[in-house]
Design an enzyme around this catalytic site. Structure first.
Site, PDB file in Angstrom:
ATOM      1  N   GLY A 299       0.840  -1.198   0.000  1.00  0.00           N
ATOM      2  CA  GLY A 299       0.000   0.000   0.000  1.00  0.00           C
ATOM      3  C   GLY A 299       0.871   1.241   0.000  1.00  0.00           C
ATOM      4  O   GLY A 299       1.490   1.558  -1.003  1.00  0.00           O
TER       5      GLY A 299
ATOM      6  N   SER B 258       6.848  -4.169  -1.962  1.00  0.00           N
ATOM      7  CA  SER B 258       6.262  -2.908  -2.392  1.00  0.00           C
ATOM      8  C   SER B 258       6.383  -1.897  -1.247  1.00  0.00           C
ATOM      9  O   SER B 258       7.489  -1.675  -0.745  1.00  0.00           O
ATOM     10  CB  SER B 258       4.817  -3.130  -2.835  1.00  0.00           C
ATOM     11  OG  SER B 258       4.326  -2.010  -3.527  1.00  0.00           O
ATOM     12  N   TRP B 259       5.279  -1.277  -0.802  1.00  0.00           N
ATOM     13  CA  TRP B 259       5.374  -0.415   0.372  1.00  0.00           C
ATOM     14  C   TRP B 259       5.930  -1.189   1.570  1.00  0.00           C
ATOM     15  O   TRP B 259       6.638  -0.627   2.412  1.00  0.00           O
ATOM     16  CB  TRP B 259       4.017   0.192   0.733  1.00  0.00           C
ATOM     17  CG  TRP B 259       3.982   0.685   2.148  1.00  0.00           C
ATOM     18  CD1 TRP B 259       3.412   0.073   3.224  1.00  0.00           C
ATOM     19  CD2 TRP B 259       4.622   1.866   2.662  1.00  0.00           C
ATOM     20  NE1 TRP B 259       3.640   0.800   4.372  1.00  0.00           N
ATOM     21  CE2 TRP B 259       4.375   1.912   4.054  1.00  0.00           C
ATOM     22  CE3 TRP B 259       5.375   2.891   2.078  1.00  0.00           C
ATOM     23  CZ2 TRP B 259       4.843   2.926   4.875  1.00  0.00           C
ATOM     24  CZ3 TRP B 259       5.842   3.916   2.889  1.00  0.00           C
ATOM     25  CH2 TRP B 259       5.577   3.925   4.269  1.00  0.00           C
TER      26      TRP B 259
ATOM     27  N   ASP C 110       8.421  -4.806 -13.760  1.00  0.00           N
ATOM     28  CA  ASP C 110       7.600  -4.182 -12.716  1.00  0.00           C
ATOM     29  C   ASP C 110       7.369  -2.728 -13.102  1.00  0.00           C
ATOM     30  O   ASP C 110       8.290  -1.917 -13.140  1.00  0.00           O
ATOM     31  CB  ASP C 110       8.349  -4.280 -11.381  1.00  0.00           C
ATOM     32  CG  ASP C 110       7.551  -3.778 -10.204  1.00  0.00           C
ATOM     33  OD1 ASP C 110       6.630  -2.964 -10.392  1.00  0.00           O
ATOM     34  OD2 ASP C 110       7.868  -4.185  -9.069  1.00  0.00           O
TER      35      ASP C 110
ATOM     36  N   HIS D  64       5.022  -6.872 -10.794  1.00  0.00           N
ATOM     37  CA  HIS D  64       5.155  -6.403  -9.418  1.00  0.00           C
ATOM     38  C   HIS D  64       4.595  -7.357  -8.368  1.00  0.00           C
ATOM     39  O   HIS D  64       5.092  -7.409  -7.250  1.00  0.00           O
ATOM     40  CB  HIS D  64       4.442  -5.047  -9.298  1.00  0.00           C
ATOM     41  CG  HIS D  64       4.531  -4.417  -7.944  1.00  0.00           C
ATOM     42  ND1 HIS D  64       5.708  -3.905  -7.434  1.00  0.00           N
ATOM     43  CD2 HIS D  64       3.588  -4.205  -6.984  1.00  0.00           C
ATOM     44  CE1 HIS D  64       5.495  -3.400  -6.231  1.00  0.00           C
ATOM     45  NE2 HIS D  64       4.223  -3.583  -5.929  1.00  0.00           N
TER      46      HIS D  64
END
Length: 316
Positions: A41, A109-110, A264, A292
């Site tokens: 996120g 990711s985040w 990605d 991703h």
């Protein structure tokens, strides 16, 4: 292949003392190697499938929904919601819930951003890092995905992302979305949240994925995801520009693995490469036919190899 689905053996809420209740759960073997899973996120929340990244016989895994999302409350709250609040939550969960001296930190990711921030703040508590789809909230990374760059690869989907924003405001899409996602018009908030969420959900896999495109289809999930993610990006991750790459030297004594999809679009390989150059002790695995998402086959294989290897040897 993922490990079999399991249920938590304990779960609860962490009262942060500043207005948030953070949902947490412990899964696997209470006597296993301590690990923490950090979702993406920011604002996505954990899913049951995330438990399946760890051998339940070998690991004692803590998963938690970061402030304002998933089962944490208050829903979609931006108050007292920064990177450093989340790092503090992790430390409280490590001590008060997991009871771990040190733990494996796993994030994509985040989640990779938060893992790096935590490890640089608490290197002595980080036994190892497993990172995927590297994102460090540099201006160039946010601009690529939300202003110009990814838009050239997905011009059709980009039109839908532009739709809620008048032409005169499109010079700064993140700021324009922020005004709507934090405004008083509930209908405009939801429309913006849905468009923001659809853009990411439609572009994170190398090939179209109906399941991923529905990740934040529900109104509440879209609102939490879009509001919190946008809040962090407007505030540059609550860090100085380039901080996580600049401070990568603090990771030198921490064994780590970086898994990155070659194609990605959400978090392009440039950032993973920059991190690897700043932290050459980490292994970099570039998956040549992936985007991703963590569950794309080549990425998933590398992640499972890393968690299995750490369980066996203490190094991912």
């Amino acid at each position: 292949m993922l490990f079999p689905a399991i249920e938590p053996y304990r779960h609860g809420m962490l009262d942060t003392g500043d207005g948030h209740q953070v949902y947490w759960e412990l899964c696997g073997n209470p006597a296993g190697k301590p690990a923490v899973f950090l979702h993406g996120g920011p604002g996505s929340g954990c899913a049951p499938v995330h438990r399946q990244l760890f051998d339940p016989d070998q690991y004692n895994v803590l998963l938690f929904d970061q402030r304002g999302c998933g089962r944490s409350r208050p829903h979609a709250s931006l108050e007292n919601n920064t990177t450093w609040h989340l790092v503090e939550d992790m430390e409280r969960l490590r001590v008060d819930v997991a009871g771990a001296e040190r733990w494996l930190v796993f994030g994509g990711s985040w989640g990779s951003t938060l893992a790096l921030a935590y490890a640089q703040a608490h290197p002595g508590r980080t036994a190892a890092l497993v990172l995927r789809g590297i994102f460090t909230v540099r201006r160039s990374e946010v601009q690529w995905y939300y202003q110009h760059g990814a838009s050239e690869l997905f011009p059709d989907l980009w039109e839908d992302f532009l739709a809620p924003i008048p032409a005169e405001e499109r010079g700064d899409m993140v700021a324009a979305y922020h005004r709507r996602l934090t405004g008083t018009d509930a209908a405009a908030r939801l429309r913006a949240a849905k468009a923001w969420s659809r853009w990411e959900d439609s572009t994170i896999t190398m090939l179209p994925s109906t399941r991923h495109q529905q990740s934040h289809a529900a109104d509440l999930a879209a609102l939490a995801f879009a509001r919190i993610e946008n809040h962090y990006f407007v505030n540059e991750g609550f860090m100085t520009e380039g901080q996580l790459i600049r401070d990568a030297h603090k990771l030198r004594d921490i064994p780590g693995v970086i898994v990155q999809g070659r194609y990605d679009v959400c978090t392009p390989m440039r950032t993973a490469w920059d991190l690897h150059r700043a932290w050459p002790e980490a292994q970099l695995h570039v998956v040549p036919d992936a985007g991703h998402a963590f569950d794309e086959p080549g990425i998933l294989t590398r992640l499972l190899e890393a968690t299995n290897r750490y369980a066996a040897t203490g190094r991912p």
